[in-house]
Scaffold this active site. Structure first.
Site, PDB file in Angstrom:
ATOM      1  N   GLU A 243       2.799  -7.287   1.578  1.00 28.48           N
ATOM      2  CA  GLU A 243       1.959  -6.710   2.624  1.00 28.48           C
ATOM      3  C   GLU A 243       0.750  -6.102   1.933  1.00 28.48           C
ATOM      4  O   GLU A 243       0.836  -5.008   1.369  1.00 28.48           O
ATOM      5  CB  GLU A 243       2.737  -5.658   3.423  1.00 28.48           C
ATOM      6  CG  GLU A 243       3.969  -6.200   4.127  1.00 28.48           C
ATOM      7  CD  GLU A 243       3.645  -7.235   5.187  1.00 28.48           C
ATOM      8  OE1 GLU A 243       2.466  -7.338   5.580  1.00 28.48           O
ATOM      9  OE2 GLU A 243       4.561  -7.956   5.618  1.00 28.48           O
ATOM     10  N   CYS A 276      -4.454   0.266   5.893  1.00 24.11           N
ATOM     11  CA  CYS A 276      -4.643  -1.128   5.498  1.00 24.11           C
ATOM     12  C   CYS A 276      -5.242  -1.982   6.598  1.00 24.11           C
ATOM     13  O   CYS A 276      -5.906  -2.983   6.318  1.00 24.11           O
ATOM     14  CB  CYS A 276      -3.325  -1.725   5.013  1.00 24.11           C
ATOM     15  SG  CYS A 276      -1.993  -1.670   6.239  1.00 24.11           S
TER      16      CYS A 276
END
Length: 489
Positions: A243, A276
């Site tokens: 991720e 993010c």
């Protein structure tokens, strides 16, 4: 053995979303400490071999215990998140604890359904027979967490791994030391030490962990360190979930709506921009740029007041190195909103910039901070071309109410997620997979997608031998058999 604490000096050059800087190790572990980490991993391997975590009751018990841990020690987690990142109590609860609770609730509700074998139709040529798919635990899982959401982004994958029946090693980020220490203290008090362990430490501890044999490695962080994790995993043919991040664009068709500016500002500046999936830059079509500047100034003032650096609702940058990196971006364009900073407090005002060079570091590197560049483009098509000329982002946002443009955006833009008019909000939907594509990552989790990420979807085929219906396909292959096989298949 539940905990092994290896508290080293945190590396000062980690990537923006990285957990550890594995290939530049500033501290060392002696042989005793390295052996201790290996012993922890080996003890959890025993749990895998004895199928300790496999029964549904065990999984449900661990999920309930994790929920109790969050409830009983919420104030301590909130305090740790403030210490590490200056997060306000409301933001900490909303973006960290509550998102993990939502994952736990979702897993508890659907655990039996997820574990149930799924029947599969068998072709006529193979009848009579039965086929099904069983979700089997992968075994021993390593979860490496990041510093920007040091609670949510290590416990959410833990929920999925526990629901899938795995034993788990947690490696919190050393760049969020208060949260890491609290996890190391509380996890063995609430979860079964035979199945879950926390290993603290910096780059050396991570390197030792990556030398061990795991059945899956789950890493959240930056692209460069993600490559290091993938390379180490490849040496042992260990599958990985990465991720990562990247530059998530936001295309704005009309900047006059105050709701657009509010949602952009909220998505960008929560956690001081260290998210993010935060909008990394804006592609403003036509006159949207000028209108958006006005509305963003109002939105930022409404959220954080006239002096955001003193706002109790506005966080800080994680450390001095990241602060200085972000500070250097302020010279790569024209600041139209914000731009102030306080190095002692590691704070930078919510900042909006224009006149930026598309090839500058500001527009090539993931910003991961409270700086939002606005780039003017002539049309929707030009915005799409701009996005597609760069690595695939973790998310792509379109601010438009036009169904035709929304459909075109979905069809033409490749990203980990496509979101219309509400940046970051897709993370709060347990049923949606969360993950990247290309440089922004591989693999997805949340809800059932997380359960399956940490499971082997194993096929099972059963056919009686009492009646041998396969004689039609045995050699020798005569003309008649060839005709029969062709019709059956």
């Amino acid at each position: 053995m539940g905990i092994f604490s290896s508290r080293g000096i945190a590396p000062q050059t980690a990537m923006a979303t990285g957990s550890d800087d594995f290939d530049d190790v500033p501290e060392s572990l002696d042989r005793v400490e390295s052996a201790g980490i290996a012993a922890v991993v080996e003890s959890l391997r025993d749990a895998v071999d004895t199928r300790l975590a496999y029964p549904r009751r065990f999984r449900a018990t661990q999920l309930k215990a994790l929920e109790r841990m969050l409830d009983a020690h919420e104030a301590e987690f909130v305090a740790a998140l403030y210490t590490d990142l200056g997060k306000s109590p409301v933001e900490a609860k909303l973006t960290e604890l509550d998102l993990v609770r939502a994952e736990i609730d979702h897993a508890q509700l659907y655990l039996s359904e997820w574990m149930e074998a799924k029947s599969v139709k068998v072709p006529l040529a193979l009848q009579p027979a039965a086929a099904k798919v069983q979700a089997q635990p992968l075994g021993l899982v390593l979860i490496i967490g990041p510093w920007n959401y040091p609670l949510q982004l290590i416990l959410a994958p833990l929920v999925a791994a526990l629901a899938a029946g795995n034993a788990v090693v947690l490696k919190p980020s050393e760049l969020a030391p208060a949260t890491s220490a609290l996890l190391a203290k509380l996890v063995p008090q609430f979860l079964d030490r035979r199945a879950v362990a926390v290993i603290e430490g910096g780059a050396s501890a991570s390197s030792v962990l990556l030398e061990q044999k795991f059945d899956h490695i789950f890493y959240t962080g930056g692209e460069r360190v993600g490559r290091i994790v993938a390379l180490a995993a490849a040496a042992q043919l260990t599958p990985v979930t990465l991720e990562l991040g990247g530059k998530s664009p936001a295309v704005v068709m009309d900047g006059s709506h105050v709701a657009v500016a509010r949602r952009l500002a909220y998505g960008k500046f929560m956690n001081a921009g260290q998210t993010c999936v935060a909008p990394d830059y804006v592609l403003a079509v036509g006159k949207a740029a000028e209108l958006l500047e006005v509305q963003l100034a109002k939105a930022i003032g409404g959220f954080y007041g006239k002096n955001p650096l003193r706002s109790k609702d506005y966080g800080r940058i994680v450390n001095l190195d990241h602060f200085q990196r972000l500070r250097s971006y302020l010279d790569q364009g024209t600041v139209v909103i914000g731009g102030g900073f306080d190095e002692d407090e590691l704070k930078i005002e919510p900042t909006v910039m224009i006149d930026v060079d598309p090839d500058s570091p500001l527009m090539r590197e993931e910003i991961f901070g409270p700086i939002l560049p606005i780039v003017k483009v002539e049309s929707f098509d030009a915005a799409v071309r701009f996005i597609n000329s760069r690595p695939h982002p973790l998310a792509a946002y379109l601010f438009s109410e036009n169904p035709r443009l929304q459909s075109a955006f979905e069809d033409q833009v490749r990203a980990g997620a496509i979101v219309h008019n509400a940046p970051n909000m897709h993370l709060a939907v347990p049923g949606l997979p969360f993950g990247g594509v290309g440089a922004s990552g591989m693999g997805a989790y949340h809800g059932r997608h997380g359960f399956e990420r940490f499971s082997q979807l194993r096929p099972v085929f059963s056919k009686t031998a009492v009646i041998d219906t396969l004689r039609a396909v045995y050699p020798p292959y005569t003309w008649a058999k060839n005709k029969i096989i062709g019709k059956l298949l």
